[in-house]
Design an enzyme around this catalytic site. Structure first.
Site, PDB file in Angstrom:
ATOM      1  N   TYR A 160     -17.079   3.972   5.330  1.00 53.94           N
ATOM      2  CA  TYR A 160     -15.626   3.920   5.563  1.00 53.94           C
ATOM      3  C   TYR A 160     -15.280   4.602   6.889  1.00 53.94           C
ATOM      4  CZ  TYR A 160     -10.711   5.379   5.013  1.00 53.94           C
ATOM      5  OH  TYR A 160      -9.376   5.640   5.214  1.00 53.94           O
ATOM      6  N   GLY A 176       0.837  -1.203   0.000  1.00 50.92           N
ATOM      7  CA  GLY A 176       0.000   0.000   0.000  1.00 50.92           C
ATOM      8  C   GLY A 176       0.871   1.253   0.000  1.00 50.92           C
ATOM      9  N   GLN A 177       0.240   2.406  -0.066  1.00 56.57           N
ATOM     10  CA  GLN A 177       0.986   3.680  -0.149  1.00 56.57           C
ATOM     11  C   GLN A 177       1.910   3.861   1.058  1.00 56.57           C
ATOM     12  OE1 GLN A 177      -0.919   7.263  -1.938  1.00 56.57           O
ATOM     13  NE2 GLN A 177      -2.750   6.424  -1.004  1.00 56.57           N
ATOM     14  N   ASP A 183      -4.333 -12.474   5.188  1.00 60.18           N
ATOM     15  CA  ASP A 183      -5.534 -11.783   4.699  1.00 60.18           C
ATOM     16  C   ASP A 183      -6.421 -11.435   5.898  1.00 60.18           C
ATOM     17  OD1 ASP A 183      -7.946 -10.987   3.676  1.00 60.18           O
ATOM     18  OD2 ASP A 183      -7.899 -12.410   2.004  1.00 60.18           O
ATOM     19  N   ASP A 200      -9.418  11.523   8.596  1.00 56.08           N
ATOM     20  CA  ASP A 200     -10.296  12.686   8.798  1.00 56.08           C
ATOM     21  C   ASP A 200     -11.768  12.321   8.592  1.00 56.08           C
ATOM     22  OD1 ASP A 200      -9.258  12.280   6.100  1.00 56.08           O
ATOM     23  OD2 ASP A 200     -10.553  13.941   5.507  1.00 56.08           O
ATOM     24  N   ALA A 213      -5.623  -1.465   5.592  1.00 58.43           N
ATOM     25  CA  ALA A 213      -6.989  -0.984   5.774  1.00 58.43           C
ATOM     26  C   ALA A 213      -7.808  -1.257   4.532  1.00 58.43           C
ATOM     27  CB  ALA A 213      -6.991   0.523   6.055  1.00 58.43           C
ATOM     28  N   TYR A 214      -9.105  -1.212   4.695  1.00 54.43           N
ATOM     29  CA  TYR A 214     -10.026  -1.162   3.556  1.00 54.43           C
ATOM     30  C   TYR A 214     -10.183   0.317   3.233  1.00 54.43           C
ATOM     31  CZ  TYR A 214     -14.201  -1.893   0.703  1.00 54.43           C
ATOM     32  OH  TYR A 214     -15.108  -1.927  -0.335  1.00 54.43           O
ATOM     33  N   THR A 215      -9.681   0.765   2.076  1.00 52.73           N
ATOM     34  CA  THR A 215      -9.609   2.218   1.803  1.00 52.73           C
ATOM     35  C   THR A 215     -10.507   2.674   0.642  1.00 52.73           C
ATOM     36  OG1 THR A 215      -7.672   1.848   0.411  1.00 52.73           O
ATOM     37  CG2 THR A 215      -7.246   2.459   2.706  1.00 52.73           C
TER      38      THR A 215
HETATM   39  P1  NDP Z   1      -3.699   1.574   0.446  1.00 53.28           P
HETATM   40  O1  NDP Z   1      -5.095   1.420  -0.058  1.00 53.28           O
HETATM   41  O2  NDP Z   1      -2.641   2.115  -0.453  1.00 53.28           O
HETATM   42  O3  NDP Z   1      -3.180   0.178   0.996  1.00 53.28           O
HETATM   43  C1  NDP Z   1      -3.999  -0.624   1.752  1.00 53.28           C
HETATM   44  C2  NDP Z   1      -3.149  -1.604   2.527  1.00 53.28           C
HETATM   45  O4  NDP Z   1      -4.050  -2.472   3.207  1.00 53.28           O
HETATM   46  C3  NDP Z   1      -2.243  -2.455   1.640  1.00 53.28           C
HETATM   47  O5  NDP Z   1      -0.972  -2.565   2.223  1.00 53.28           O
HETATM   48  C4  NDP Z   1      -2.966  -3.785   1.612  1.00 53.28           C
HETATM   49  O6  NDP Z   1      -2.166  -4.933   1.586  1.00 53.28           O
HETATM   50  C5  NDP Z   1      -3.679  -3.796   2.935  1.00 53.28           C
HETATM   51  N1  NDP Z   1      -4.860  -4.651   2.801  1.00 53.28           N
HETATM   52  C6  NDP Z   1      -5.964  -4.412   2.062  1.00 53.28           C
HETATM   53  N2  NDP Z   1      -6.798  -5.467   2.131  1.00 53.28           N
HETATM   54  C7  NDP Z   1      -6.199  -6.382   2.934  1.00 53.28           C
HETATM   55  C8  NDP Z   1      -6.546  -7.671   3.391  1.00 53.28           C
HETATM   56  N3  NDP Z   1      -7.703  -8.254   3.042  1.00 53.28           N
HETATM   57  N4  NDP Z   1      -5.699  -8.314   4.229  1.00 53.28           N
HETATM   58  C9  NDP Z   1      -4.522  -7.738   4.586  1.00 53.28           C
HETATM   59  N5  NDP Z   1      -4.121  -6.521   4.193  1.00 53.28           N
HETATM   60  C10 NDP Z   1      -4.957  -5.851   3.361  1.00 53.28           C
HETATM   61  O7  NDP Z   1      -3.811   2.431   1.793  1.00 53.28           O
HETATM   62  P2  NDP Z   1      -2.993   3.725   2.223  1.00 53.28           P
HETATM   63  O8  NDP Z   1      -1.561   3.377   2.348  1.00 53.28           O
HETATM   64  O9  NDP Z   1      -3.433   4.863   1.391  1.00 53.28           O
HETATM   65  O10 NDP Z   1      -3.625   3.956   3.671  1.00 53.28           O
HETATM   66  C11 NDP Z   1      -2.891   3.727   4.854  1.00 53.28           C
HETATM   67  C12 NDP Z   1      -3.750   4.143   6.033  1.00 53.28           C
HETATM   68  O11 NDP Z   1      -4.089   5.530   5.906  1.00 53.28           O
HETATM   69  C13 NDP Z   1      -5.079   3.405   6.159  1.00 53.28           C
HETATM   70  O12 NDP Z   1      -5.326   3.158   7.510  1.00 53.28           O
HETATM   71  C14 NDP Z   1      -6.106   4.407   5.649  1.00 53.28           C
HETATM   72  O13 NDP Z   1      -7.373   4.196   6.230  1.00 53.28           O
HETATM   73  C15 NDP Z   1      -5.480   5.701   6.108  1.00 53.28           C
HETATM   74  N6  NDP Z   1      -5.884   6.870   5.339  1.00 53.28           N
HETATM   75  C16 NDP Z   1      -5.758   6.879   3.977  1.00 53.28           C
HETATM   76  C17 NDP Z   1      -6.154   7.983   3.244  1.00 53.28           C
HETATM   77  C18 NDP Z   1      -5.984   8.025   1.765  1.00 53.28           C
HETATM   78  O14 NDP Z   1      -6.230   9.084   1.161  1.00 53.28           O
HETATM   79  N7  NDP Z   1      -5.564   6.935   1.123  1.00 53.28           N
HETATM   80  C19 NDP Z   1      -6.720   9.181   3.905  1.00 53.28           C
HETATM   81  C20 NDP Z   1      -6.782   9.071   5.353  1.00 53.28           C
HETATM   82  C21 NDP Z   1      -6.372   7.957   6.027  1.00 53.28           C
HETATM   83  P3  NDP Z   1      -1.120  -5.294   0.395  1.00 53.28           P
HETATM   84  O15 NDP Z   1       0.099  -4.566   0.809  1.00 53.28           O
HETATM   85  O16 NDP Z   1      -0.979  -6.760   0.434  1.00 53.28           O
HETATM   86  O17 NDP Z   1      -1.713  -4.766  -0.865  1.00 53.28           O
END
Ligand code: NDP
Length: 282
Positions: free
Chosen positions: A120, A9-10, A31, A97, A55-57
């Site tokens: 969400y 993820g990011q 998972d 937020d 997270a589920y984003t």
């Molecule tokens: P991403 O959507 O880029 O990445 C989501 C992450 O969650 C990935 O690492 C993914 O795993 C993991 N993930 C998703 N589904 C599962 C699953 N079923 N089992 C295990 N892991 C899973 O998220 P961000 O990096 O953007 O967000 C990071 C945090 O920041 C989160 O808590 C989000 O709620 C919060 N946030 C994000 C914002 C945004 O604009 N994106 C704004 C405000 C808060 P894998 O590495 O395997 O793909």
């Protein structure tokens, strides 16, 4: 050694660059939507701290998949928090937020009343509450408008659209702080280390970029720095209906971050870094 939930993820990607010795568990390894033994996994690894970047984003899709979002955003963090409490290790958890309703024009303090507008935000708030209830040494770090060179985000969407469009209508009445994922990762690492040394700093904190802007102005700066000639027309949120309602005011009061000697990142620098990583030059 730290344990990070999330892998590609990011924020997880940026953590990987900063924590070469940490264990990263993405959905391939664990998972969180189906896992029933998250605590057992944590105990087996025996980390010194946990950072939850998973997270589920998908904000709009969460409206129809709230049960799945709840598993990832609340039930899994609850298990992480219980394990962190049992092992007496810090848990740093990222939140959003979107736990606020976005009313008014002043910045939300960490203890301001929550009232999520959609699924969400509801699931993320339940995650926060579960962590507080389990009472580990925790830091909940609420952030906003995350962007980076990896994954899906507004900056990358704008760059993609600029390939085919010379005019875009963008929402101008939602105001917030765009936040580079790299700065969030740095903050998480610093906070995890600081909490291990001083558990009295546990609590909920806000961390977002400056200066606060509208999505339209964020887009204008991205196009300016990327050298793309796309005309941006301001529109109100009402002209861009989405399944999930978004807060109009996403300003976060980040002053308590001083406890960790952290400053708010300048998102314009973050845009420059991200464009450089993507190989985009003006
Ligand atoms: P991403 O959507 O880029 O990445 C989501 C992450 O969650 C990935 O690492 C993914 O795993 C993991 N993930 C998703 N589904 C599962 C699953 N079923 N089992 C295990 N892991 C899973 O998220 P961000 O990096 O953007 O967000 C990071 C945090 O920041 C989160 O808590 C989000 O709620 C919060 N946030 C994000 C914002 C945004 O604009 N994106 C704004 C405000 C808060 P894998 O590495 O395997 O793909």
């Amino acid at each position: 050694m730290m344990l990070v939930f999330g892998s590609s993820g990011q924020v997880a990607t940026e953590l990987r660059e900063r924590l070469p010795d940490a264990v990263f568990l993405g959905r391939e390894e664990a998972d969180l939507s189906v896992h029933t033994n998250i605590g057992g996994i944590i105990e087996e690894i025996g980390p010194a701290a946990i950072i939850n970047a998973a997270a589920y984003t998908a904000v709009d899709k969460a409206e129809e998949e709230e049960a799945l979002a709840l598993k990832l955003n609340a039930q899994a963090p609850a298990e992480m928090a219980k394990a962190a409490a049992r092992l007496s290790i810090p848990l740093v958890h990222i939140s959003t937020d979107y736990v606020f309703d976005g009313s008014g024009e002043t910045a939300f303090a960490p203890d301001a009343g929550t009232a999520p507008l959609g699924a969400y935000g509801r699931t993320k708030l339940k995650g926060e509450q579960a962590i507080v209830a389990a009472a580990p040494v925790y830091a909940i770090l609420r952030t906003s408008w995350v962007f980076s060179a990896h994954g899906a985000n507004f900056l990358k969407t704008m760059l993609r659209l600029s390939e085919t469009r010379d005019h875009l209508t963008i929402v101008a009445d939602q105001i917030g702080g765009p936040t580079p994922a790299s700065a969030i990762a740095e903050a998480c690492v610093k906070i995890a280390r600081s909490l291990a040394a001083d558990p009295s700093k546990a609590g909920t904190y806000h961390f977002s970029g400056v200066p606060e802007v509208s999505w339209a102005d964020f887009a204008r700066e991205i196009f300016r720095q990327a050298g793309r000639s796309v005309a941006v027309e301001d529109i109100p949120t009402s002209a861009y209906p989405t399944p999930a309602k978004r807060p109009l005011n996403s300003r976060l009061d980040c002053r308590s971050l001083a406890a960790f000697e952290l400053n708010r990142p300048d998102w314009k620098d973050g845009v420059a870094d991200t464009l450089a990583k993507l190989g985009v030059t003006s």
